[in-house]
Design a protein around this motif. Structure first.
Motif, PDB file in Angstrom:
ATOM      1  N   GLU A  22       1.019  -1.103  -0.069  1.00  0.00           N
ATOM      2  CA  GLU A  22      -0.032  -0.014   0.044  1.00  0.00           C
ATOM      3  C   GLU A  22       1.093   1.223   0.082  1.00  0.00           C
ATOM      4  OE1 GLU A  22      -2.891  -0.221   3.146  1.00  0.00           O
ATOM      5  OE2 GLU A  22      -4.053  -1.929   1.901  1.00  0.00           O
ATOM      6  N   TRP A  23       0.529   2.182  -0.746  1.00  0.00           N
ATOM      7  CA  TRP A  23       1.431   3.397  -1.097  1.00  0.00           C
ATOM      8  C   TRP A  23       0.331   4.798  -1.072  1.00  0.00           C
ATOM      9  CZ3 TRP A  23       6.672   3.091  -2.264  1.00  0.00           C
ATOM     10  CH2 TRP A  23       7.065   1.690  -2.509  1.00  0.00           C
ATOM     11  N   GLU A  24       0.901   5.752  -0.489  1.00  0.00           N
ATOM     12  CA  GLU A  24       0.215   7.022  -0.431  1.00  0.00           C
ATOM     13  C   GLU A  24       0.897   7.936  -1.723  1.00  0.00           C
ATOM     14  OE1 GLU A  24      -0.529  11.067   1.973  1.00  0.00           O
ATOM     15  OE2 GLU A  24       0.687   9.381   3.053  1.00  0.00           O
ATOM     16  N   ILE A  25      -0.103   8.464  -2.459  1.00  0.00           N
ATOM     17  CA  ILE A  25       0.311   9.114  -3.660  1.00  0.00           C
ATOM     18  C   ILE A  25       0.475  10.477  -2.958  1.00  0.00           C
ATOM     19  CG2 ILE A  25      -0.358  10.457  -5.620  1.00  0.00           C
ATOM     20  CD1 ILE A  25      -2.385   8.200  -6.104  1.00  0.00           C
ATOM     21  N   THR A  26       1.918  11.037  -3.375  1.00  0.00           N
ATOM     22  CA  THR A  26       2.386  12.443  -2.780  1.00  0.00           C
ATOM     23  C   THR A  26       2.535  13.411  -3.898  1.00  0.00           C
ATOM     24  OG1 THR A  26       4.889  11.385  -3.065  1.00  0.00           O
ATOM     25  CG2 THR A  26       3.606  11.139  -0.790  1.00  0.00           C
ATOM     26  N   ARG A  27       2.619  12.870  -5.106  1.00  0.00           N
ATOM     27  CA  ARG A  27       2.765  13.704  -6.285  1.00  0.00           C
ATOM     28  C   ARG A  27       1.990  13.202  -7.665  1.00  0.00           C
ATOM     29  NH1 ARG A  27       8.593  14.969  -9.225  1.00  0.00           N
ATOM     30  NH2 ARG A  27       7.540  15.562 -11.203  1.00  0.00           N
ATOM     31  N   THR A  28       1.259  13.925  -8.381  1.00  0.00           N
ATOM     32  CA  THR A  28       0.879  13.415  -9.580  1.00  0.00           C
ATOM     33  C   THR A  28       1.463  14.193 -10.855  1.00  0.00           C
ATOM     34  OG1 THR A  28      -1.043  15.009  -9.515  1.00  0.00           O
ATOM     35  CG2 THR A  28      -1.314  12.575  -8.694  1.00  0.00           C
ATOM     36  N   LEU A  37       3.766   2.859   2.888  1.00  0.00           N
ATOM     37  CA  LEU A  37       2.981   3.057   4.111  1.00  0.00           C
ATOM     38  C   LEU A  37       3.570   1.934   5.271  1.00  0.00           C
ATOM     39  CD1 LEU A  37      -0.920   3.668   3.040  1.00  0.00           C
ATOM     40  CD2 LEU A  37       1.127   5.122   3.669  1.00  0.00           C
ATOM     41  N   GLY A  38       4.482   1.061   4.682  1.00  0.00           N
ATOM     42  CA  GLY A  38       5.149   0.119   5.585  1.00  0.00           C
ATOM     43  C   GLY A  38       6.564   0.827   6.284  1.00  0.00           C
ATOM     44  N   CYS A  39       7.377   1.225   5.326  1.00  0.00           N
ATOM     45  CA  CYS A  39       8.598   1.942   5.760  1.00  0.00           C
ATOM     46  C   CYS A  39       8.879   3.419   5.359  1.00  0.00           C
ATOM     47  CB  CYS A  39       9.868   0.934   5.283  1.00  0.00           C
ATOM     48  SG  CYS A  39       9.739   1.062   3.413  1.00  0.00           S
ATOM     49  N   SER A  40       7.909   4.145   4.947  1.00  0.00           N
ATOM     50  CA  SER A  40       8.206   5.289   4.594  1.00  0.00           C
ATOM     51  C   SER A  40       9.051   5.725   3.448  1.00  0.00           C
ATOM     52  CB  SER A  40       8.171   6.426   5.915  1.00  0.00           C
ATOM     53  OG  SER A  40       7.386   6.127   6.944  1.00  0.00           O
ATOM     54  N   ARG A  41       9.162   4.821   2.873  1.00  0.00           N
ATOM     55  CA  ARG A  41      10.268   5.022   1.544  1.00  0.00           C
ATOM     56  C   ARG A  41       9.659   5.827   0.405  1.00  0.00           C
ATOM     57  NH1 ARG A  41      15.826   4.453   0.989  1.00  0.00           N
ATOM     58  NH2 ARG A  41      15.617   2.559   2.073  1.00  0.00           N
TER      59      ARG A  41
END
Length: 67
Positions: A22-28, A37-41
């Motif tokens: 699972e990933w959070e989108i920070t830029r499009t 969301l696991g390690c903040s990479r």
């Protein structure tokens, strides 16, 4: 066509080496900025590769906030 926004959480087909997928989108834009969301990479993924690898949206941001 799916519209992705900053703050959306997406599930990817392949997992990250930390074990999360699972990933959070920070830029499009031409590239997508994603934060694991696991390690903040933080990684940048080209749009075609992102659209092919995304499995679905886990949670959407609230677009009506601030109105």
């Amino acid at each position: 066509m799916v519209v992705y926004q900053v703050g959306d959480v997406v599930k990817m087909k392949k997992g990250h080496p930390c074990g999360s997928n699972e990933w959070e989108i920070t830029r499009t834009g031409m590239d997508f900025g994603l934060k694991c969301l696991g390690c903040s990479r933080f990684v940048l993924v080209p749009r075609p590769k992102f659209e092919k690898a995304v499995r679905g949206i886990v949670s959407k941001t609230d677009t009506t906030r601030g109105q």
